[in-house]
Design an enzyme around this catalytic site. Sequence first.
Site, PDB file in Angstrom:
ATOM      1  N   SER A  52      -9.042  -0.204   0.183  1.00 50.58           N
ATOM      2  CA  SER A  52      -8.187  -1.098  -0.601  1.00 50.58           C
ATOM      3  C   SER A  52      -7.112  -0.235  -1.235  1.00 50.58           C
ATOM      4  O   SER A  52      -7.302   0.973  -1.423  1.00 50.58           O
ATOM      5  CB  SER A  52      -9.003  -1.771  -1.701  1.00 50.58           C
ATOM      6  OG  SER A  52      -8.157  -2.305  -2.692  1.00 50.58           O
TER       7      SER A  52
ATOM      8  N   TYR B 143     -15.524  -1.540  -8.466  1.00 47.80           N
ATOM      9  CA  TYR B 143     -14.858  -1.799  -7.182  1.00 47.80           C
ATOM     10  C   TYR B 143     -13.959  -0.616  -6.801  1.00 47.80           C
ATOM     11  O   TYR B 143     -14.030  -0.101  -5.686  1.00 47.80           O
ATOM     12  CB  TYR B 143     -14.031  -3.089  -7.284  1.00 47.80           C
ATOM     13  CG  TYR B 143     -13.308  -3.454  -6.017  1.00 47.80           C
ATOM     14  CD1 TYR B 143     -13.994  -3.999  -4.941  1.00 47.80           C
ATOM     15  CD2 TYR B 143     -11.930  -3.271  -5.888  1.00 47.80           C
ATOM     16  CE1 TYR B 143     -13.336  -4.345  -3.766  1.00 47.80           C
ATOM     17  CE2 TYR B 143     -11.262  -3.607  -4.718  1.00 47.80           C
ATOM     18  CZ  TYR B 143     -11.972  -4.149  -3.659  1.00 47.80           C
ATOM     19  OH  TYR B 143     -11.324  -4.482  -2.491  1.00 47.80           O
TER      20      TYR B 143
HETATM   21  C1  BGC Z   1      -9.042  -7.015  -3.788  1.00 43.94           C
HETATM   22  C2  BGC Z   1      -8.269  -8.271  -4.086  1.00 43.94           C
HETATM   23  C3  BGC Z   1      -6.962  -7.951  -4.801  1.00 43.94           C
HETATM   24  C4  BGC Z   1      -6.203  -6.857  -4.074  1.00 43.94           C
HETATM   25  C5  BGC Z   1      -4.950  -6.413  -4.836  1.00 43.94           C
HETATM   26  C6  BGC Z   1      -8.152  -6.035  -3.068  1.00 43.94           C
HETATM   27  O1  BGC Z   1      -8.837  -4.868  -2.774  1.00 43.94           O
HETATM   28  O2  BGC Z   1     -10.186  -7.313  -2.997  1.00 43.94           O
HETATM   29  O3  BGC Z   1      -9.047  -9.140  -4.865  1.00 43.94           O
HETATM   30  O4  BGC Z   1      -6.150  -9.098  -4.868  1.00 43.94           O
HETATM   31  O5  BGC Z   1      -7.040  -5.746  -3.894  1.00 43.94           O
HETATM   32  O6  BGC Z   1      -5.193  -6.156  -6.172  1.00 43.94           O
END
Ligand code: BGC
Length: 261
Positions: free
Chosen positions: A146, A159
């Site tokens: 991400s 996360y």
């Molecule tokens: C998340 C999303 C978020 C995006 C940008 C991703 O890794 O799962 O929920 O909108 O990042 O912030």
Amino acid sequence: MKIDLTNKVAFVTGSSSGIGQAIALSLGKAGAKVVVHCRSNREGAEATVRQLEAAGAPETLIVQGDVSKEEDLADCFTAIDKTFGQLDIFVNNAGIDGERELISEGKLETFQKVIDVNLKGGFMGIQMALQRMLPRQAGVILSITSTHEKVPWAGQAPYCASKAGIAIITESLALELGDSGIRVLNLAPGAIKTDINRDVWENEETLADLVEKIPQGRMGTSEEIGDVAAFLVSDLAGYIHGTTVFADGAMTAYPSFAKGG
Ligand code: BGC
């Protein structure tokens, strides 16, 4: 020049919806035999298979299990061994955002759950894929991290930690792999319109706030990520190894510096 994954067996975790589903579809369109995976959303997995069949993908298999549980995941890999006898591409995609909680008051269960699915599940999947790829000295492992492997996010520290963790595991693995013939890399999507962030994009105010964080001025689509993934696991990307490719509309480029400073 064409992305060609003919005769490749690709396992995409979390491919019953969202980004994983789109990746499965892009890989199948490029000719791969796709193993679709779900934890509980069997209907979603079946929908992915229907889309793959409609797109002319050669062969599919559905495997089901919780990626945070070693036995479940091992069973998925064993089913792939039995059906295809090989694994060429592993896309470590299954993941969750987790509850929004400040660190000062966050529940340990929230932390544990996110780490178990995203980091432990990812680590185990990478290990199990390697066990199949090393004897053949070939394969590609693509982890979907991400933008938050780099970008801090208030209320979502577990996360961010899980994604940063996978990113550095990939980099470390590249050192371990040397010239083994196996490639390992990460794809870091930004804000992609899926169920995971539905609460944000369905609301005008929160959507406007999100889009302000994206210099390109819009959210991304799952298809855009699926197509990048297909390229990254193909031979066309043969020299991209031990690193992260960002597909985030420049979210990582300090958008608050667009003016002033
Ligand atoms: C998340 C999303 C978020 C995006 C940008 C991703 O890794 O799962 O929920 O909108 O990042 O912030």
